[in-house]
Write a protein that holds these residues in place. Structure first.
Motif, PDB file in Angstrom:
ATOM      1  N   PHE A   1      63.888   0.030   2.562  1.00 10.26           N
ATOM      2  CA  PHE A   1      63.784  -0.303   3.978  1.00 10.26           C
ATOM      3  C   PHE A   1      62.853   0.630   4.737  1.00 10.26           C
ATOM      4  N   TYR A   2      62.651   1.800   4.177  1.00  9.53           N
ATOM      5  CA  TYR A   2      61.756   2.734   4.875  1.00  9.53           C
ATOM      6  C   TYR A   2      60.558   2.982   4.015  1.00  9.53           C
ATOM      7  N   ARG A   3      60.188   1.933   3.314  1.00  5.69           N
ATOM      8  CA  ARG A   3      59.081   2.018   2.383  1.00  5.69           C
ATOM      9  C   ARG A   3      57.890   2.733   3.018  1.00  5.69           C
ATOM     10  N   GLN A   4      57.617   2.358   4.230  1.00  2.00           N
ATOM     11  CA  GLN A   4      56.448   2.915   4.903  1.00  2.00           C
ATOM     12  C   GLN A   4      56.521   4.435   4.986  1.00  2.00           C
ATOM     13  N   LYS A   5      57.673   4.907   5.460  1.00  2.70           N
ATOM     14  CA  LYS A   5      57.855   6.351   5.587  1.00  2.70           C
ATOM     15  C   LYS A   5      57.843   7.008   4.218  1.00  2.70           C
ATOM     16  N   TYR A   6      58.567   6.377   3.326  1.00  5.60           N
ATOM     17  CA  TYR A   6      58.712   6.916   1.989  1.00  5.60           C
ATOM     18  C   TYR A   6      57.351   6.999   1.326  1.00  5.60           C
ATOM     19  N   ASP A   7      56.620   5.906   1.420  1.00  4.70           N
ATOM     20  CA  ASP A   7      55.282   5.846   0.849  1.00  4.70           C
ATOM     21  C   ASP A   7      54.377   6.872   1.512  1.00  4.70           C
ATOM     22  N   ALA A   8      54.536   7.034   2.807  1.00  6.28           N
ATOM     23  CA  ALA A   8      53.700   7.986   3.529  1.00  6.28           C
ATOM     24  C   ALA A   8      53.876   9.373   2.934  1.00  6.28           C
ATOM     25  N   GLN A   9      55.156   9.730   2.708  1.00  4.67           N
ATOM     26  CA  GLN A   9      55.434  11.043   2.151  1.00  4.67           C
ATOM     27  C   GLN A   9      54.817  11.174   0.769  1.00  4.67           C
TER      28      GLN A   9
ATOM     29  N   PHE B   1      48.083  13.219  -2.269  1.00  4.64           N
ATOM     30  CA  PHE B   1      46.810  13.672  -1.685  1.00  4.64           C
ATOM     31  C   PHE B   1      46.689  15.187  -1.775  1.00  4.64           C
ATOM     32  N   VAL B   2      47.765  15.870  -1.368  1.00  5.28           N
ATOM     33  CA  VAL B   2      47.721  17.328  -1.341  1.00  5.28           C
ATOM     34  C   VAL B   2      47.585  17.888  -2.745  1.00  5.28           C
ATOM     35  N   THR B   3      48.298  17.274  -3.708  1.00  2.00           N
ATOM     36  CA  THR B   3      48.231  17.770  -5.078  1.00  2.00           C
ATOM     37  C   THR B   3      46.815  17.650  -5.619  1.00  2.00           C
ATOM     38  N   GLY B   4      46.154  16.569  -5.244  1.00  2.00           N
ATOM     39  CA  GLY B   4      44.828  16.337  -5.803  1.00  2.00           C
ATOM     40  C   GLY B   4      43.708  17.022  -5.043  1.00  2.00           C
ATOM     41  N   LEU B   5      44.069  17.792  -4.015  1.00  3.94           N
ATOM     42  CA  LEU B   5      43.017  18.353  -3.139  1.00  3.94           C
ATOM     43  C   LEU B   5      42.040  19.263  -3.860  1.00  3.94           C
ATOM     44  N   GLN B   6      42.586  20.075  -4.771  1.00  5.10           N
ATOM     45  CA  GLN B   6      41.718  21.078  -5.401  1.00  5.10           C
ATOM     46  C   GLN B   6      40.559  20.449  -6.160  1.00  5.10           C
ATOM     47  N   THR B   7      40.813  19.228  -6.653  1.00  9.67           N
ATOM     48  CA  THR B   7      39.780  18.624  -7.487  1.00  9.67           C
ATOM     49  C   THR B   7      38.738  17.897  -6.667  1.00  9.67           C
TER      50      THR B   7
ATOM     51  N   ALA C   1      36.417  13.559   2.830  1.00  8.30           N
ATOM     52  CA  ALA C   1      36.607  13.093   4.201  1.00  8.30           C
ATOM     53  C   ALA C   1      37.153  11.671   4.195  1.00  8.30           C
ATOM     54  N   ALA C   2      36.579  10.846   3.327  1.00  3.08           N
ATOM     55  CA  ALA C   2      37.023   9.455   3.260  1.00  3.08           C
ATOM     56  C   ALA C   2      38.492   9.381   2.856  1.00  3.08           C
ATOM     57  N   GLU C   3      38.865  10.206   1.873  1.00  5.69           N
ATOM     58  CA  GLU C   3      40.255  10.163   1.411  1.00  5.69           C
ATOM     59  C   GLU C   3      41.211  10.699   2.467  1.00  5.69           C
ATOM     60  N   THR C   4      40.781  11.775   3.120  1.00  7.50           N
ATOM     61  CA  THR C   4      41.620  12.334   4.177  1.00  7.50           C
ATOM     62  C   THR C   4      41.849  11.284   5.255  1.00  7.50           C
ATOM     63  N   ARG C   5      40.762  10.616   5.620  1.00  7.90           N
ATOM     64  CA  ARG C   5      40.895   9.598   6.661  1.00  7.90           C
ATOM     65  C   ARG C   5      41.817   8.486   6.189  1.00  7.90           C
ATOM     66  N   ALA C   6      41.644   8.103   4.928  1.00  5.94           N
ATOM     67  CA  ALA C   6      42.476   7.013   4.405  1.00  5.94           C
ATOM     68  C   ALA C   6      43.951   7.409   4.411  1.00  5.94           C
ATOM     69  N   VAL C   7      44.214   8.652   4.001  1.00  7.38           N
ATOM     70  CA  VAL C   7      45.604   9.110   3.941  1.00  7.38           C
ATOM     71  C   VAL C   7      46.212   9.125   5.342  1.00  7.38           C
ATOM     72  N   ILE C   8      45.432   9.583   6.307  1.00 11.44           N
ATOM     73  CA  ILE C   8      45.956   9.619   7.681  1.00 11.44           C
ATOM     74  C   ILE C   8      46.172   8.198   8.189  1.00 11.44           C
ATOM     75  N   GLN C   9      45.219   7.341   7.879  1.00 11.85           N
ATOM     76  CA  GLN C   9      45.361   5.938   8.275  1.00 11.85           C
ATOM     77  C   GLN C   9      46.665   5.364   7.734  1.00 11.85           C
TER      78      GLN C   9
END
Lengths: 1008, 123
Positions: free
Chosen positions: A442-450, A456-462, A470-478
């Motif tokens: 029921f809170y898929r959106q929130k859950y998925d957001a987390q 995203f954060v785990t993959g940042l170093q690579t 920038a594109a990925e950051t924007r996508a994640v925020i979107q």
């Protein structure tokens, strides 16, 4: 201080925490209502009476009044369930009618300490009981408020409402919604506090009956609660049209009926309780319905017309309050009326009553506390799940208890304990599991957001590519925060236009004032709250950015991320702020790294591009330089060309003249790189053309100078040394246009080839001095450019011409002078320095060994062969070690003619020459052979060694022992050198049929 | 294909590793010469003396082998000495400039005397 979401449309007061006249008025009004409620509550609760609480229904023709609970301290003759028939002989109908006709029906005996005769019906029989009248102790009020099922929540709830209303009001005392909320919540609290159980004393007291008593017909709070809440919804979050345009009329319509109608009902139905109660209930229903319609319309209208995110967020709270609070309260009232005052259901609906003022308070003060959608849904779903689980839990406990009891003889307490523990152990993980599933479902959106955020954060170093980061950051925020737009702004390291949009990234100038501001702020800020005269900020506002989150890496701002308003037009929640804060915190270092990578990549690209350009230019240029070195009979010409950068200004050229002479040209264009190469190409062409037209070097240089003067860029010129060589005689005619003076080594001496002349391209009409000399056998001439002599060592000393001269003097004529000179230069220069200038060398050596491709190269050839005597002649098959046979055969043949030392030398020479013939000439091909012929005449002995190969015998050179010992050259390569040194003369003849080496040894006179 | 033309032997005398070269120094001598040098190196002596007394023949390949040997000795920080060269081979050493890098002595005794003198001089 709390964050105030003042929408400018609502109120512009700067001193909103100061009281104005209306504030005081409203506070006074609310206090009066509350005070009145409290006074009346006390009055009613402390009326002298029988101590019993009633259940009654007056709407029937035959009123039903029976006693339910006793609060008295002394024993009472009445029992719970007794139905009242008459008081002091007056029937219930009469008593009630009198009360509702505003005439006191209280009998005279009704005094503290007396007894009053009650006629009651108990178990179908009528009894007349003497009931004592007492004054209730003040604590009865407390008992009323706490002992009743519905009363338990009243006290804390009312107190909460009082505090809530006051807090909101004190925060914004001038704000009409806050004032209305105060009035509303205090009225509501007062009404709840006055909601005490009915006793017969109240029914018999007209004052209590009409102003406080549960029908609530004319109570003051009844007059205020509904109109006030409707009023509140009409002015909050924005003032609705009716109030804006017809404010007086609307207010009258709102408040007047609520004040007047009850009086009509009272007057028209005096003495008729059933009619009065019916009219009251109808009016109440009408009021509720009207309020509900107006409130619903207000909510819907606001949602449909207002786009402002703040207002919409506030509206969500209002909706939440209205839906749960208002509706809950209404349902509560209804159920209470239907099922009786002490119904347990009422408790369930008392709580929602608090929700309305609570959510309104939140909406007025701050709307960003929670994600309201989330809470609404969570409340609904978890509520259902919890009830379900509770039922399952209870059912399971009961079932287990039964099983325990039937299977074992455990006492029921132990069985209860065990089964409860067992189910609890099972229920906890089950609940967690269910919660998890619900969260995901029921809170898929929130859950998925987390989840998205974590991934995203785990993959940042690579992520090192700026654009994709920038594109990925924007996508994640979107995806997680769902703004209408996201922009990444980064500080550009180089000077740029004010703001430069590159799609994924917008570049800012590092001196943009907004950066300093954000560096100072260091947290997420609403764009509207920024007061700064910055063009960037204006652009942001145009781009509809509402939030700005700084990207801070190692305490330094490197840019920020802006978010537009939420797509759902709901404001950002604290959760969202937290998520965004985490995100920018994690992303900032990644952005820094990506920026650095990008800078490096750009630099590399630029370098590569330059490199490629130069590569092309170099190719073009190298095609202009002679492809092969000059081949001259009797001469060794060696060249070396090394541009400092990819292309240099150095050039050289060899031009064969029709009469067999050769032009040798070396030159240097000032400057390096592409322009120099272009001038060099032009000069070369001019020189070639002039060579066709003129004969003498001086004339040629003068002509080229005149052509160049007009054509080459200012401050650019060409130095050039032009020499014409007659290979047969060694005569060299030369002229010099300001070029480095070549060196000429003759004998042990090194001379300089001077000739006066200005560099080409400086001034027109120049004359060039011509000189002439003859290069003798074994002489060597070195032409060179700046690069050789201007090399610097670690101490910045220049190599200089003097050292080169000394070097040339030291070295034997037969050595590979180019290699040695370059080694010498390399040893000299500072290894850390880049090659400073182009280096071009031409070494011209006149050989004393004539390698001629005809047998006239040999002393004994087809013409003069007859003057020689053949001493011996033999052929050897090609086999390893056969050089020994040749050596022995020759030794036998010439032993008498030579001294032992000369013989030894000749033997070595013969052996080496034969070995070369076998290995290099015939290449160990067993079908070929080597011919050896020994000649003699009066003065000399000659040996011809001829192979059948086609590999020309190379010129002998002096092996560089130093280089070989240093491992720079292979240790081999001594053969020809040895041969040359062991005999008095060596000649080589290469023909297609084979190669002949001629060895000549002079006979000593005394042996002759 | 090439016959074993050189038979060297290694011994140590007064702190000097002596390689007695017997036979001919040409292409066939490469491997044995290398081994002999390795053996001499293993004695730990600082000076390695090549005794050419019984060498009958040196050709250009032989010269190359000697150059390679000398290069190795220099890398290994060993001094290469030579004795017993005939006049002709002495000349060969001069022509090829090998004599610039290898001290030439008439015979073994001369070498040892020289070393002793040098040692005394150092004392």
């Amino acid at each position: 201080m709390s964050i105030r979401t003042v929408t400018p449309k609502l109120e512009r007061s700067q001193e909103e925490s100061h009281f104005d006249r209306r504030s005081w008025l409203m506070l006074g009004l609310a206090s009066a209502v509350l005070f009145y409620s409290l006074v009346m509550t006390f009055y009613v609760a402390l009326l002298p009476g029988d101590g019993w609480v009633l259940h009654y229904d007056l709407t029937q023709p035959d009123p039903d009044i029976h006693f339910t609970n006793y609060y008295g301290s002394t024993p009472s003759p009445l029992q719970s369930g007794d139905a009242l028939v008459a008081v002091e002989g007056k029937s219930v109908e009469q008593v009630v009618a009198a009360a509702y006709a505003l005439r006191s029906p209280r009998p005279e005996q009704w005094k503290v300490g007396n007894t009053v005769a009650y006629t009651v019906e108990r178990d179908g029989r009528e009894l007349t009981l003497d009931v004592p009248i007492m004054r209730p102790p003040p604590q009865i009020l407390w008992e009323y408020l706490t002992r009743q099922v519905n009363g338990r929540l009243i006290l804390p709830m009312s107190l909460t409402m009082i505090v809530l209303g006051l807090v909101v009001f004190l925060q914004r005392p001038r704000y009409l919604p806050a004032q209305l909320l105060l009035l509303f919540s205090w009225s509501l609290a007062g009404s709840q506090l006055g909601f005490i159980p009915t006793s017969l004393a109240m029914l018999l007291d007209p004052f209590a009956l009409f102003f406080i008593h549960t029908p609530l017909l004319f109570s003051v709070w009844q007059l205020t609660i509904l109109p006030v809440i409707v009023h509140l919804l009409l002015v909050f979050p924005i003032i609705k049209l009716p109030l804006r345009r017809y404010s007086r009329l609307t207010l009258l319509a709102l408040y007047l009926p609520a004040q007047l109608v009850p009086w009509f009902i009272l007057v028209l139905n005096l003495g008729n309780p059933s009619a009065m109660i019916t009219a009251r209930d109808t009016w109440q229903l009408v009021q509720l319905l009207a309020a509900f319609i107006v409130m619903s319309w207000s909510v819907i209208h606001t949602f449909r017309t207002v786009q402002d995110a703040t207002v919409r967020a506030q509206m969500r709270w209002v909706t939440f309050g209205v839906l749960f609070g208002f509706m809950g309260s209404v349902l509560g009232w209804t159920f209470t009326t239907l099922l009786g005052g002490s119904s347990i259901l009422y408790t369930l609906f008392v709580l929602p009553m608090l929700l309305l003022p609570l959510s309104l308070a939140v909406a007025i003060l701050r709307y960003r506390l929670f994600d309201i959608d989330f809470i609404i849904r969570r409340t609904l779903i978890y509520g259902a799940v919890s009830v379900l689980l509770a039922l399952i839990f209870a059912g399971s406990v009961v079932a287990l208890q039964t099983i325990f009891r039937s299977v074992t003889n455990l006492s029921s307490n132990v069985a209860v304990a065990l089964s409860t523990l067992g189910i609890a152990a099972l229920a906890l993980p089950l609940r967690n599991r269910i919660q998890d599933v619900i969260d995901r479902r029921f809170y898929r959106q929130k859950y998925d957001a987390q989840k998205t955020f974590e991934t995203f954060v785990t993959g940042l170093q690579t992520k090192t590519d700026l654009e994709s980061l920038a594109a990925e950051t924007r996508a994640v925020i979107q995806e997680t925060l769902q703004p209408t737009n996201v922009k990444v702004w980064l500080v550009a390291n180089e000077t740029r236009a004010l703001v430069e949009d590159e799609g994924e990234v917008i570049w800012l100038r590092s001196n943009d004032p907004i950066l300093a501001l954000m560096q100072h702020t260091r947290r997420i800020v609403e764009v509207n709250k920024l007061h700064l005269d910055s063009p960037t900020l204006r652009i942001m506002k145009i781009e509809a950015a509402t939030l700005i989150a700084p990207l801070i890496n190692q305490d330094k701002i490197i840019g920020f991320i802006t978010l537009g308003s939420r797509r759902s037009e709901q404001g950002y929640s604290t959760d969202d702020y937290q998520l965004l804060t985490n995100l920018v915190m994690q992303a900032a270092p990644a952005f820094r790294v990506a920026e650095l990578v990008r800078e490096q990549r750009q630099e590399a690209q630029q370098r590569e591009q330059l490199e490629q350009e130069l590569q092309v230019a170099r190719l073009v240029q190298q095609t202009l330089l002679p492809k092969e070195t000059l081949e001259l009979e009797g001469w060794t010409v060696k060249t070396h060309y090394q541009p400092a950068r990819a292309i240099g200004g150095d050039f050289y050229d060899f031009i064969h003249l029709p009469d067999g002479r050769v032009s040798i040209i070396i030159g240097d264009v000032t400057d390096k790189g592409t322009p120099a190469a272009l001038v060099m190409a032009m000069t070369r062409t001019l020189l070639r053309e002039a060579t066709k037209l003129y004969d003498r070097p001086g004339e040629i240089l003068a002509a080229v100078n005149d052509s160049l003067v007009g054509d080459i860029p200012e401050k650019m010129f060409v130095t050039c040394f032009y020499a014409v060589l007659e290979p047969m005689t060694g005569k060299l005619v030369y002229a010099n246009a300001g070029h480095n003076v070549p060196y000429w080594r003759t004998g042990g001496e090194v001379k300089e080839l001077h000739a006066r002349g200005m560099p080409l391209g400086l001034m027109p009409g120049m004359n060039y001095e011509e000189k002439e000399m003859v290069i003798g056998e074994q002489d060597m001439t070195l032409f060179y450019t700046d690069g050789l002599v201007e090399a610097h060592d670690v101490k910045r000393n220049m190599l200089g011409g003097g050292k080169v001269k000394e070097f040339l003097a030291r070295h034997s004529p037969n050595t590979d002078i180019v290699t040695q000179l370059l080694n010498y230069q390399t040893d000299f220069v500072d290894p850390d320095l880049e090659q400073e200038d182009d280096t071009t060398l031409i070494v011209l050596q006149r050989r004393n060994i004539h390698v001629i491709h005809e047998d006239r190269a040999l002393k004994i050839n087809s013409q003069n062969e007859k003057r020689w005597t053949v001493v011996t002649s033999f052929q050897l098959p090609t086999a390893s070690g056969n050089e020994r046979i040749a050596m022995q055969n020759v030794e036998v043949a010439v032993k008498p003619l030579l001294s032992s030392s000369k013989l030894e030398r000749l033997k070595t020479a013969v052996a080496e020459a034969t070995m070369n013939a076998l290995e290099h000439g015939n290449r160990n091909d067993k079908t070929k052979h080597v011919s050896v012929t020994v000649y003699k005449n009066a003065k000399q002995i000659a040996v011809h060694i001829t192979d059948q190969g086609r590999v020309p015998i190379p010129e002998p050179s002096v092996p560089d022992l130093t280089a070989k010992l240093a491992g720079l050259q292979p240790p081999r390569g001594w053969g020809l050198f040895l041969i040359q040194n062991m005999v008095d003369e060596m000649n080589i003849c290469s023909t297609d049929a084979g190669q002949t080496v001629e060895l000549i040894v002079n006979l000593e006179r005394n042996t002759q | 294909m090439t016959m074993l033309t050189l038979r060297p032997s290694v011994r140590k005398r007064d702190g000097v590793a002596v390689i007695d070269l017997r036979g001919e120094i040409d292409a066939g001598a490469e491997a044995v010469l290398k081994d002999a040098y390795g053996e001499a190196l293993a004695t730990g002596a600082d000076e390695i003396l090549l005794n050419f007394a019984d060498v009958k023949y040196i050709n250009s390949t032989g010269v190359a082998l000697l150059v390679g040997l000398l290069a190795r000795a220099r890398r290994d920080k060993r001094t290469l000495l030579a004795c017993g060269l005939s006049d002709y081979y002495r000349e060969l050493f001069t022509v090829t400039r090998l004599s610039d890098f290898v001290e030439l002595y008439a015979d073994e005794t001369a070498v040892l005397q020289h070393i002793q003198q040098k040692a005394r001089g150092e004392k």
